[in-house]
Design an enzyme around this catalytic site. Sequence first.
Site, PDB file in Angstrom:
ATOM      1  N   ARG A   1      49.684  46.765  86.415  1.00 34.28           N
ATOM      2  CA  ARG A   1      49.558  46.548  84.979  1.00 34.28           C
ATOM      3  C   ARG A   1      48.343  47.311  84.487  1.00 34.28           C
ATOM      4  O   ARG A   1      47.561  47.808  85.282  1.00 34.28           O
ATOM      5  CB  ARG A   1      49.442  45.056  84.653  1.00 34.28           C
ATOM      6  CG  ARG A   1      48.186  44.397  85.210  1.00 34.28           C
ATOM      7  CD  ARG A   1      48.100  42.928  84.773  1.00 34.28           C
ATOM      8  NE  ARG A   1      46.937  42.293  85.377  1.00 34.28           N
ATOM      9  CZ  ARG A   1      46.635  41.006  85.241  1.00 34.28           C
ATOM     10  NH1 ARG A   1      47.407  40.198  84.521  1.00 34.28           N
ATOM     11  NH2 ARG A   1      45.566  40.502  85.808  1.00 34.28           N
TER      12      ARG A   1
ATOM     13  N   ASN B   1      45.328  42.092  76.416  1.00 28.65           N
ATOM     14  CA  ASN B   1      44.874  41.095  77.390  1.00 28.65           C
ATOM     15  C   ASN B   1      43.720  41.671  78.188  1.00 28.65           C
ATOM     16  O   ASN B   1      43.850  42.743  78.788  1.00 28.65           O
ATOM     17  CB  ASN B   1      46.007  40.729  78.355  1.00 28.65           C
ATOM     18  CG  ASN B   1      45.660  39.529  79.218  1.00 28.65           C
ATOM     19  OD1 ASN B   1      45.494  38.426  78.697  1.00 28.65           O
ATOM     20  ND2 ASN B   1      45.527  39.737  80.509  1.00 28.65           N
ATOM     21  N   GLU B   2      42.602  40.992  78.186  1.00 29.44           N
ATOM     22  CA  GLU B   2      41.448  41.381  79.005  1.00 29.44           C
ATOM     23  C   GLU B   2      41.256  42.902  79.023  1.00 29.44           C
ATOM     24  O   GLU B   2      41.331  43.538  80.087  1.00 29.44           O
ATOM     25  CB  GLU B   2      41.600  40.837  80.432  1.00 29.44           C
ATOM     26  CG  GLU B   2      41.526  39.336  80.504  1.00 29.44           C
ATOM     27  CD  GLU B   2      41.452  38.795  81.937  1.00 29.44           C
ATOM     28  OE1 GLU B   2      41.803  39.531  82.867  1.00 29.44           O
ATOM     29  OE2 GLU B   2      41.043  37.646  82.106  1.00 29.44           O
TER      30      GLU B   2
ATOM     31  N   GLU C   1      41.695  31.161  79.313  1.00 24.80           N
ATOM     32  CA  GLU C   1      42.282  31.086  80.659  1.00 24.80           C
ATOM     33  C   GLU C   1      41.280  30.467  81.617  1.00 24.80           C
ATOM     34  O   GLU C   1      40.112  30.867  81.659  1.00 24.80           O
ATOM     35  CB  GLU C   1      42.604  32.480  81.207  1.00 24.80           C
ATOM     36  CG  GLU C   1      43.753  33.190  80.575  1.00 24.80           C
ATOM     37  CD  GLU C   1      43.989  34.534  81.269  1.00 24.80           C
ATOM     38  OE1 GLU C   1      43.666  34.667  82.462  1.00 24.80           O
ATOM     39  OE2 GLU C   1      44.475  35.452  80.598  1.00 24.80           O
TER      40      GLU C   1
ATOM     41  N   TRP D   1      43.420  35.963  93.924  1.00 24.37           N
ATOM     42  CA  TRP D   1      42.787  37.283  93.977  1.00 24.37           C
ATOM     43  C   TRP D   1      41.424  37.323  94.642  1.00 24.37           C
ATOM     44  O   TRP D   1      40.798  38.369  94.670  1.00 24.37           O
ATOM     45  CB  TRP D   1      42.733  37.912  92.587  1.00 24.37           C
ATOM     46  CG  TRP D   1      42.262  37.051  91.450  1.00 24.37           C
ATOM     47  CD1 TRP D   1      43.068  36.373  90.573  1.00 24.37           C
ATOM     48  CD2 TRP D   1      40.916  36.779  91.052  1.00 24.37           C
ATOM     49  NE1 TRP D   1      42.310  35.698  89.650  1.00 24.37           N
ATOM     50  CE2 TRP D   1      40.985  35.929  89.916  1.00 24.37           C
ATOM     51  CE3 TRP D   1      39.670  37.162  91.522  1.00 24.37           C
ATOM     52  CZ2 TRP D   1      39.849  35.458  89.252  1.00 24.37           C
ATOM     53  CZ3 TRP D   1      38.543  36.689  90.857  1.00 24.37           C
ATOM     54  CH2 TRP D   1      38.632  35.854  89.742  1.00 24.37           C
TER      55      TRP D   1
ATOM     56  N   GLU E   1      51.282  37.269  91.518  1.00 22.52           N
ATOM     57  CA  GLU E   1      50.514  36.049  91.254  1.00 22.52           C
ATOM     58  C   GLU E   1      51.277  34.776  91.619  1.00 22.52           C
ATOM     59  O   GLU E   1      50.969  33.698  91.103  1.00 22.52           O
ATOM     60  CB  GLU E   1      50.085  36.034  89.786  1.00 22.52           C
ATOM     61  CG  GLU E   1      49.075  37.147  89.502  1.00 22.52           C
ATOM     62  CD  GLU E   1      48.593  37.217  88.068  1.00 22.52           C
ATOM     63  OE1 GLU E   1      49.407  36.918  87.160  1.00 22.52           O
ATOM     64  OE2 GLU E   1      47.428  37.582  87.860  1.00 22.52           O
ATOM     65  N   LYS E   2      52.246  34.901  92.538  1.00 24.84           N
ATOM     66  CA  LYS E   2      53.065  33.708  92.812  1.00 24.84           C
ATOM     67  C   LYS E   2      52.275  32.589  93.486  1.00 24.84           C
ATOM     68  O   LYS E   2      52.653  31.431  93.399  1.00 24.84           O
ATOM     69  CB  LYS E   2      54.333  34.057  93.596  1.00 24.84           C
ATOM     70  CG  LYS E   2      54.116  34.708  94.932  1.00 24.84           C
ATOM     71  CD  LYS E   2      55.472  35.101  95.539  1.00 24.84           C
ATOM     72  CE  LYS E   2      55.296  35.871  96.832  1.00 24.84           C
ATOM     73  NZ  LYS E   2      54.560  37.152  96.641  1.00 24.84           N
ATOM     74  N   PHE E   3      51.156  32.929  94.139  1.00 26.22           N
ATOM     75  CA  PHE E   3      50.337  31.867  94.742  1.00 26.22           C
ATOM     76  C   PHE E   3      49.276  31.329  93.787  1.00 26.22           C
ATOM     77  O   PHE E   3      48.536  30.413  94.138  1.00 26.22           O
ATOM     78  CB  PHE E   3      49.671  32.370  96.025  1.00 26.22           C
ATOM     79  CG  PHE E   3      50.620  32.433  97.192  1.00 26.22           C
ATOM     80  CD1 PHE E   3      51.013  31.269  97.842  1.00 26.22           C
ATOM     81  CD2 PHE E   3      51.146  33.642  97.613  1.00 26.22           C
ATOM     82  CE1 PHE E   3      51.894  31.318  98.906  1.00 26.22           C
ATOM     83  CE2 PHE E   3      52.035  33.696  98.669  1.00 26.22           C
ATOM     84  CZ  PHE E   3      52.415  32.536  99.322  1.00 26.22           C
ATOM     85  N   HIS E   4      49.148  31.929  92.600  1.00 25.08           N
ATOM     86  CA  HIS E   4      48.153  31.467  91.626  1.00 25.08           C
ATOM     87  C   HIS E   4      48.610  30.125  91.066  1.00 25.08           C
ATOM     88  O   HIS E   4      49.763  29.958  90.682  1.00 25.08           O
ATOM     89  CB  HIS E   4      48.052  32.502  90.503  1.00 25.08           C
ATOM     90  CG  HIS E   4      46.853  32.365  89.620  1.00 25.08           C
ATOM     91  ND1 HIS E   4      46.634  31.262  88.824  1.00 25.08           N
ATOM     92  CD2 HIS E   4      45.814  33.203  89.389  1.00 25.08           C
ATOM     93  CE1 HIS E   4      45.505  31.439  88.141  1.00 25.08           C
ATOM     94  NE2 HIS E   4      44.991  32.607  88.475  1.00 25.08           N
TER      95      HIS E   4
HETATM   96  C1  GLA Z   1      43.489  37.275  84.268  1.00 22.14           C
HETATM   97  C2  GLA Z   1      44.698  37.709  83.466  1.00 22.14           C
HETATM   98  C3  GLA Z   1      45.900  36.853  83.718  1.00 22.14           C
HETATM   99  C4  GLA Z   1      46.043  36.516  85.175  1.00 22.14           C
HETATM  100  C5  GLA Z   1      44.780  35.848  85.639  1.00 22.14           C
HETATM  101  C6  GLA Z   1      44.846  35.401  87.088  1.00 22.14           C
HETATM  102  O1  GLA Z   1      42.716  36.358  83.636  1.00 22.14           O
HETATM  103  O2  GLA Z   1      44.448  37.748  82.100  1.00 22.14           O
HETATM  104  O3  GLA Z   1      47.042  37.559  83.280  1.00 22.14           O
HETATM  105  O4  GLA Z   1      46.265  37.683  85.905  1.00 22.14           O
HETATM  106  O5  GLA Z   1      43.732  36.760  85.536  1.00 22.14           O
HETATM  107  O6  GLA Z   1      43.683  34.706  87.454  1.00 22.14           O
END
Ligand code: GLA
EC number: 3.2.1.23
Length: 677
Positions: free
Chosen positions: A103, A141-142, A298, A306, A346-349
């Site tokens: 991404r 986003n970020e 978030e 991660w 991110e399936k384990f998040h």
């Molecule tokens: C960031 C992103 C999210 C996600 C989280 C995972 O904050 O904005 O999309 O990837 O990390 O912790």
Amino acid sequence: MHYGADYNPEQWPEEIWPDDVARMREAGVTMVSLGIFSWARIQPREGEFDFAWLDRVIDLLHEGGIAVDLATATASPPPWASAAYPEILPRDEDGSIFWPGSRQQFAPSSPVYRRLAGELVAAIAGRYAEHPAVVMWHVNNEYGCHLNFDYSDAARDAFRRWLRDRYAGIDELNAAWGTNFWSQRYSSFDEILPPRKAPYSRNPGQMLDFRRFTSDMLLECYLMEKELIRAAGATQPITTNFMGAFKPADYARWAEHVDLVSDDCYPDPNDPESFRAAAFQRDLVRSLKPDVPWLLMEQATNALNWRPTNAPKAPGQMAALSAQAIGRGADGILFFQWRQSRAGAEKFHSAMLPHAGTDTRTWREVVALGDALAALPELPAGARDARVAIVFDWENWWAVEASDHPQNGLDYLAVVQRWYRALHRRHVQVDLVPAARVGEGYDLVVAPLLYLLREADAAALTGFVEAGGHLVAGPFTDIVDEYDRFRDGGFLTQLRGILGVDVEDFGALVAPDAPAASPGERTAPFSGPFGAAVGTLLAEELRVTDASVEAFFTGGRLTGRPALTVRDTGRGSARYLATVPDEAGVQAVVDHVLAAAGVEPVVPELPADVEAMRRGDVLTVVNHGPERVSATVAGTDLVTGEAIDGIRLDPYDWRILRLPAAAATEPASGPEGAPGA
Ligand code: GLA
């Protein structure tokens, strides 16, 4: 109080969506951030939009009483975009391309990326500007999270444009960058490149401008989207999620362009001190826009994916960190993400709704927190409770950590956070502000490593002391101008009058983390009214002109020379510190200057792992430590409505209280059976 999460319904069959909404209601969710990574789904091909599914999701949420923070979906361009327009892909300093497959693979300054993103935003905003479910806009986003810098040809062209705007002409740029050095003189803006890989040290002025440019390119992307949203007639607040002290983006400049600050924060459960880093982050984002409550956009309900090791949060820790955010000014708690992904990186998040289902600790804690937040009344906005400020400046951060310095081991954020931790352990409320804002009613200001000092900022610090404030500055402060050039007349050229000292030499010490075999002095012990302490990294040679010496170096090459000076101005004082004290040393100096400035803790005598923070007449107390503690605070519990006279807090327990009108808090006691410990 908003409560919710990123919601990614495109990862699930449509039959799941009604269950999502039902579960959201069960959890007390009030708002979700929708569509953050939905570009490929909304626009499967250039010129072709599919909004039918998004219409159905938004309507479903609306029927369920869940509000929408609608994303502009521009954070991850779909594969078709770079297949058709490879020039939108960013490059590293070596020229290597960041390819699709993850991404954020877009060059922020690429006109083609901006055109494509703009078309998407215009379509989304045009369709949903007036939808009653949409209460907020989530731009991108970020920004810059994974890709701190882009050195592509798009960046090259935009850098030249940006420099042309910044400098009257090429002569002014040459003067600012000092290009007579090493034959770097430019005869035209068209010769200038981003600071791509080079044989040796690159021009510091160019590096600093490239950082400014990078922050500005990301900000331009944000502003473009914001303008398109407004042009579509949308009136809801617009935000983009920040990442606390994120070095590439100068949020102090960004903050004026967001209607509210929103922030993402992921403290590491493996680090018992991470709650203090989280407190720092909350105070920083509150200070960016102090009159408007911010939003925790978030956090994680439990483990991440991660870090090298992704520890679970302890029972209650998620709510404790949420209470901390509210106590430090947040008006909402959201998570990444609503339903745990079943595929993808991110399936384990963790998520609000775990893959393991609702018979889980995570779900029970999510529901309990939703209940608690729903009970909270509106909390004060814009309260100014801090009597202490630490100066935090992004441009200085970039400049002080540039290469080729006497001490190349300086970590600005780490040093600032060391000062913050010392104040936090003493339950003192702190703002983190640029120097220009030190006049906003503080009693004590700490300005560590303020290497790049603009004239206006020096004037603000001087004015603060002259008005009766207490300042602690140094070391490695007031060295260069905004182009990273020495000023005429040595160092401390602007603050030497107020401080009454001059710096002759920086006296670099071997960095504490250098290999054990590295020769040379590592520490500079010093001693003062606070006892013995240890300095690191720098032990500057001072010439005292108009100050008293409070502490002297007691070992090494500077034995007997001043380590801490103070110039009394009658009502206020200006101290200069000639070294970077270690953790205990900063604590000793902090205790000393808090007493000198007469700053009181929010609640006295609490253990260091218990936080107490004020938000106007609201007091939040959180126990992050391993032991049960009691505190003699009184007020009304804003979750239960009970009148409180003294509290006991188990580990990760918290209370949000409205203080009685007199707002008096009695001294508290420490771990049970050990009053005042
Ligand atoms: C960031 C992103 C999210 C996600 C989280 C995972 O904050 O904005 O999309 O990837 O990390 O912790």
